[in-house]
Write an enzyme that holds these catalytic residues in place. Structure first.
Site, PDB file in Angstrom:
ATOM      1  CE1 TYR A  50     -22.266  -1.829  39.820  1.00  0.00           C
ATOM      2  CE2 TYR A  50     -23.581  -2.323  37.881  1.00  0.00           C
ATOM      3  CZ  TYR A  50     -22.642  -1.546  38.514  1.00  0.00           C
ATOM      4  OH  TYR A  50     -22.073  -0.504  37.863  1.00  0.00           O
ATOM      5  CD  GLU A  79     -15.261  -3.509  39.620  1.00  0.00           C
ATOM      6  OE1 GLU A  79     -15.283  -2.303  39.905  1.00  0.00           O
ATOM      7  OE2 GLU A  79     -15.993  -4.013  38.755  1.00  0.00           O
TER       8      GLU A  79
HETATM    9  C1  LIG Z   1     -19.386   9.615  41.211  1.00  0.00           C
HETATM   10  C2  LIG Z   1     -19.001   8.744  40.084  1.00  0.00           C
HETATM   11  C3  LIG Z   1     -17.536   8.721  39.789  1.00  0.00           C
HETATM   12  C4  LIG Z   1     -17.175   7.777  38.673  1.00  0.00           C
HETATM   13  C5  LIG Z   1     -15.960   7.031  38.996  1.00  0.00           C
HETATM   14  C6  LIG Z   1     -16.078   5.614  38.676  1.00  0.00           C
HETATM   15  C7  LIG Z   1     -16.509   4.813  39.869  1.00  0.00           C
HETATM   16  C8  LIG Z   1     -17.255   3.664  39.362  1.00  0.00           C
HETATM   17  C9  LIG Z   1     -17.499   2.619  40.305  1.00  0.00           C
HETATM   18  C10 LIG Z   1     -18.581   1.667  39.820  1.00  0.00           C
HETATM   19  C11 LIG Z   1     -18.069   0.318  39.664  1.00  0.00           C
HETATM   20  C12 LIG Z   1     -18.722  -0.398  38.498  1.00  0.00           C
HETATM   21  C13 LIG Z   1     -17.876  -1.519  38.076  1.00  0.00           C
HETATM   22  C14 LIG Z   1     -18.655  -2.592  37.414  1.00  0.00           C
HETATM   23  C15 LIG Z   1     -18.877  -3.750  38.007  1.00  0.00           C
HETATM   24  C16 LIG Z   1     -19.645  -4.741  37.323  1.00  0.00           C
HETATM   25  O1  LIG Z   1     -19.949  -4.686  36.153  1.00  0.00           O
HETATM   26  S1  LIG Z   1     -20.081  -6.056  38.244  1.00  0.00           S
HETATM   27  C17 LIG Z   1     -21.040  -7.119  37.211  1.00  0.00           C
HETATM   28  C18 LIG Z   1     -22.504  -6.728  37.159  1.00  0.00           C
HETATM   29  N1  LIG Z   1     -22.693  -5.552  36.376  1.00  0.00           N
HETATM   30  C19 LIG Z   1     -23.874  -5.163  35.878  1.00  0.00           C
HETATM   31  O2  LIG Z   1     -24.888  -5.785  36.096  1.00  0.00           O
HETATM   32  C20 LIG Z   1     -23.940  -3.904  35.060  1.00  0.00           C
HETATM   33  C21 LIG Z   1     -24.142  -4.176  33.610  1.00  0.00           C
HETATM   34  N2  LIG Z   1     -24.211  -2.921  32.887  1.00  0.00           N
HETATM   35  C22 LIG Z   1     -25.355  -2.289  32.592  1.00  0.00           C
HETATM   36  O3  LIG Z   1     -26.432  -2.741  32.889  1.00  0.00           O
HETATM   37  C23 LIG Z   1     -25.262  -0.972  31.823  1.00  0.00           C
HETATM   38  O4  LIG Z   1     -23.964  -0.725  31.512  1.00  0.00           O
HETATM   39  C24 LIG Z   1     -25.910   0.235  32.570  1.00  0.00           C
HETATM   40  C25 LIG Z   1     -25.445   1.542  31.932  1.00  0.00           C
HETATM   41  C26 LIG Z   1     -25.448   0.226  34.044  1.00  0.00           C
HETATM   42  C27 LIG Z   1     -27.434   0.161  32.469  1.00  0.00           C
HETATM   43  O5  LIG Z   1     -27.900  -0.014  31.163  1.00  0.00           O
HETATM   44  P1  LIG Z   1     -29.050   0.859  30.464  1.00  0.00           P
HETATM   45  O6  LIG Z   1     -28.734   0.911  29.010  1.00  0.00           O
HETATM   46  O7  LIG Z   1     -29.269   2.140  31.144  1.00  0.00           O
HETATM   47  O8  LIG Z   1     -30.351   0.017  30.718  1.00  0.00           O
HETATM   48  P2  LIG Z   1     -31.131  -0.970  29.773  1.00  0.00           P
HETATM   49  O9  LIG Z   1     -32.473  -1.160  30.398  1.00  0.00           O
HETATM   50  O10 LIG Z   1     -30.322  -2.194  29.554  1.00  0.00           O
HETATM   51  O11 LIG Z   1     -31.273  -0.206  28.368  1.00  0.00           O
HETATM   52  C28 LIG Z   1     -32.122   0.923  28.187  1.00  0.00           C
HETATM   53  C29 LIG Z   1     -32.661   0.918  26.740  1.00  0.00           C
HETATM   54  O12 LIG Z   1     -31.580   1.100  25.807  1.00  0.00           O
HETATM   55  C30 LIG Z   1     -31.481  -0.028  24.934  1.00  0.00           C
HETATM   56  N3  LIG Z   1     -30.050  -0.322  24.781  1.00  0.00           N
HETATM   57  C31 LIG Z   1     -29.075  -0.053  25.656  1.00  0.00           C
HETATM   58  N4  LIG Z   1     -27.904  -0.462  25.177  1.00  0.00           N
HETATM   59  C32 LIG Z   1     -28.148  -1.018  23.970  1.00  0.00           C
HETATM   60  C33 LIG Z   1     -27.303  -1.647  23.005  1.00  0.00           C
HETATM   61  N5  LIG Z   1     -25.996  -1.776  23.177  1.00  0.00           N
HETATM   62  N6  LIG Z   1     -27.910  -2.108  21.870  1.00  0.00           N
HETATM   63  C34 LIG Z   1     -29.247  -1.996  21.670  1.00  0.00           C
HETATM   64  N7  LIG Z   1     -30.083  -1.408  22.577  1.00  0.00           N
HETATM   65  C35 LIG Z   1     -29.539  -0.928  23.696  1.00  0.00           C
HETATM   66  C36 LIG Z   1     -32.205  -1.154  25.658  1.00  0.00           C
HETATM   67  O13 LIG Z   1     -32.698  -2.127  24.777  1.00  0.00           O
HETATM   68  C37 LIG Z   1     -33.310  -0.404  26.363  1.00  0.00           C
HETATM   69  O14 LIG Z   1     -34.318  -0.105  25.433  1.00  0.00           O
HETATM   70  P3  LIG Z   1     -35.867  -0.367  25.790  1.00  0.00           P
HETATM   71  O15 LIG Z   1     -35.977  -1.833  26.063  1.00  0.00           O
HETATM   72  O16 LIG Z   1     -36.620   0.051  24.571  1.00  0.00           O
HETATM   73  O17 LIG Z   1     -36.162   0.456  27.005  1.00  0.00           O
END
Ligand SMILES: CCCCCCCCCCCCC/C=C/C(=O)SCCNC(=O)CCNC(=O)[C@H](O)C(C)(C)COP(=O)(O)OP(=O)(O)OC[C@H]1O[C@@H](n2cnc3c(N)ncnc32)[C@H](O)[C@@H]1OP(=O)(O)O
Length: 359
Positions: free
Chosen positions: A283, A290
């Site tokens: 990340y 970026e």
């Molecule tokens: C002030 C803000 C202004 C905004 C302006 C924008 C600025 C932004 C700048 C930020 C720059 C970011 C750019 C990105 C860079 C990169 O990506 S670099 C490469 C590395 N990146 C990563 O590692 C991030 C990958 N992404 C994620 O992990 C997600 O998108 C997330 C939202 C950040 C986190 O995921 P989240 O869903 O919250 O966590 P999990 O633990 O994975 O899931 C929670 C539970 O939900 C279930 N689930 C989620 N999605 C799915 C799905 N598609 N299908 C089925 N199930 C899903 C998951 O199984 C979990 O369930 P439980 O296991 O029962 O808890």
């Protein structure tokens, strides 16, 4: 008058004591639990010494609950008593010497480990019946099917990008950096447009993901892909495109299969570990790549005046889009902080809840 005692047979479970009194056609059954934890039994019936009055008393090894469940049948009197504390007793009576009329009830007898297994089996059956009573979501299959397909398509898309870039890197070496965009951009456009669903899914309650982290993630990437790389041809043959695409796809080829397995209630430990660990180095690296892309684009936006905001003539020509991007650079690191904290919490939650399950 001689006091006759019936034969009494006993067995135990962790929470209960069972007594079987060998007295047929028992009448006037009187069972009492005295204050000194002694059970007193008296009844008229047909026992070893014919029709008579029979009685006995037993002082229990440990305290029992005052309620007594009793059932008289033609053949015997069954008594069930609850232990005050659920634990296995070494013997039934306080006195070490067993009364002569008392013996084990082999029909019910279990040793401690067998009783433990019986208890676990009962708990399992109870759990299953409670679960089956909880009303199932009628659209659960449909929702899981949709999520499975979504994750599969994303997995295939990102795998294509990752494999394509890796093969080109091996064949062309550093030269492959400069035309990454022309070979992988169409697939990346497709995947990132689809990723908008990742913001919609939590809003529809299809996944537990929080809206804000998902929005930061999708918006952050799409600004880089569509605004910085997509709209500036000068950016498209820069090496930074390679690093951004490679970092994005490396994380996604593990994240999407992890979700696919979650949709079919399956888990592979290694995949879970990769999903919840790879982001730690990737990340920050992704955001740095970026940020480099944004910084490289600033002079190009100044020069081309693309997306510049027209100003009244007294204030000058127009406000370059590079100012917006400079503000965006600050937001990027704020976004990195928010999502890094979010992912750290997700990781802790995942491993804490697994530890609990193991205990
Ligand atoms: C002030 C803000 C202004 C905004 C302006 C924008 C600025 C932004 C700048 C930020 C720059 C970011 C750019 C990105 C860079 C990169 O990506 S670099 C490469 C590395 N990146 C990563 O590692 C991030 C990958 N992404 C994620 O992990 C997600 O998108 C997330 C939202 C950040 C986190 O995921 P989240 O869903 O919250 O966590 P999990 O633990 O994975 O899931 C929670 C539970 O939900 C279930 N689930 C989620 N999605 C799915 C799905 N598609 N299908 C089925 N199930 C899903 C998951 O199984 C979990 O369930 P439980 O296991 O029962 O808890």
């Amino acid at each position: 008058m001689q006091i006759l005692t019936p034969h009494v047979y006993w067995a135990q479970r962790h929470g209960e004591i069972f007594l079987r009194v060998e007295l047929s056609d028992a009448t006037n059954v009187d069972i009492r639990l005295m204050e000194d934890n002694t059970l007193q039994f008296r009844a008229q019936g047909h026992g070893a010494k014919g029709d008579n009055q029979y009685e006995f008393s037993l002082e229990f090894l440990e305290p029992v609950k005052p309620e007594i469940h009793q059932k008289s049948t033609q053949r015997q009197v069954d008594i069930k008593i609850k232990k005050r504390e659920e634990r296995w007793w070494q013997r039934l009576t306080l006195r070490e010497k067993k009364p002569v009329f008392l013996g084990p009830d082999f029909d019910r007898w279990l040793d401690e480990s067998d009783a433990e297994m019986e208890l676990q089996a009962k708990e399992k059956i109870n759990k299953i019946s409670v679960e089956s009573r909880v009303r199932k979501d009628p659209y659960l299959g449909l929702k899981k099917g949709y999520l499975f397909m979504y994750n599969l398509v994303q997995f295939l898309g990102f795998s294509w990008i990752f494999v394509n870039m890796t093969v080109r890197l091996f064949i062309l070496g550093q030269d492959s950096f400069y035309d990454t965009f022309h070979t992988a951009a169409d697939m990346m456009y497709f995947c990132q447009m689809m990723a908008v669903l990742e913001v919609i899914n939590p809003l529809l309650g299809l996944v537990k993901t929080k809206f804000f982290p998902a929005m930061i993630q999708v918006a952050g990437r799409n600004v880089i892909l569509f605004v910085i790389f997509g709209s500036l041809e000068e950016m498209q043959n820069k090496a930074v495109v390679f690093f951004v695409f490679y970092l994005w796809s490396t994380i996604e080829i593990f994240r999407y299969p992890f979700y696919m397995l979650a949709c079919i209630d399956t888990e592979w430990k290694l995949l879970t570990w990769l999903r919840y660990s790879l982001w730690i180095p990737l990340y920050p690296l992704g955001v740095v790549a970026e940020a480099v892309a944004v910084i490289q684009s600033l002079p190009i936006f100044d020069e081309t005046r693309l997306f510049s905001i027209p100003l009244p003539s007294v204030l000058g020509r127009s406000l370059s889009f590079s100012y917006t991007l400079q503000l965006y650079l600050v937001l990027m690191f704020l976004g990195l902080f928010i999502n890094f904290r979010h992912l750290y919490k997700q990781r802790r939650r995942r491993y804490r809840s697994r530890k609990k399950k193991v205990q």
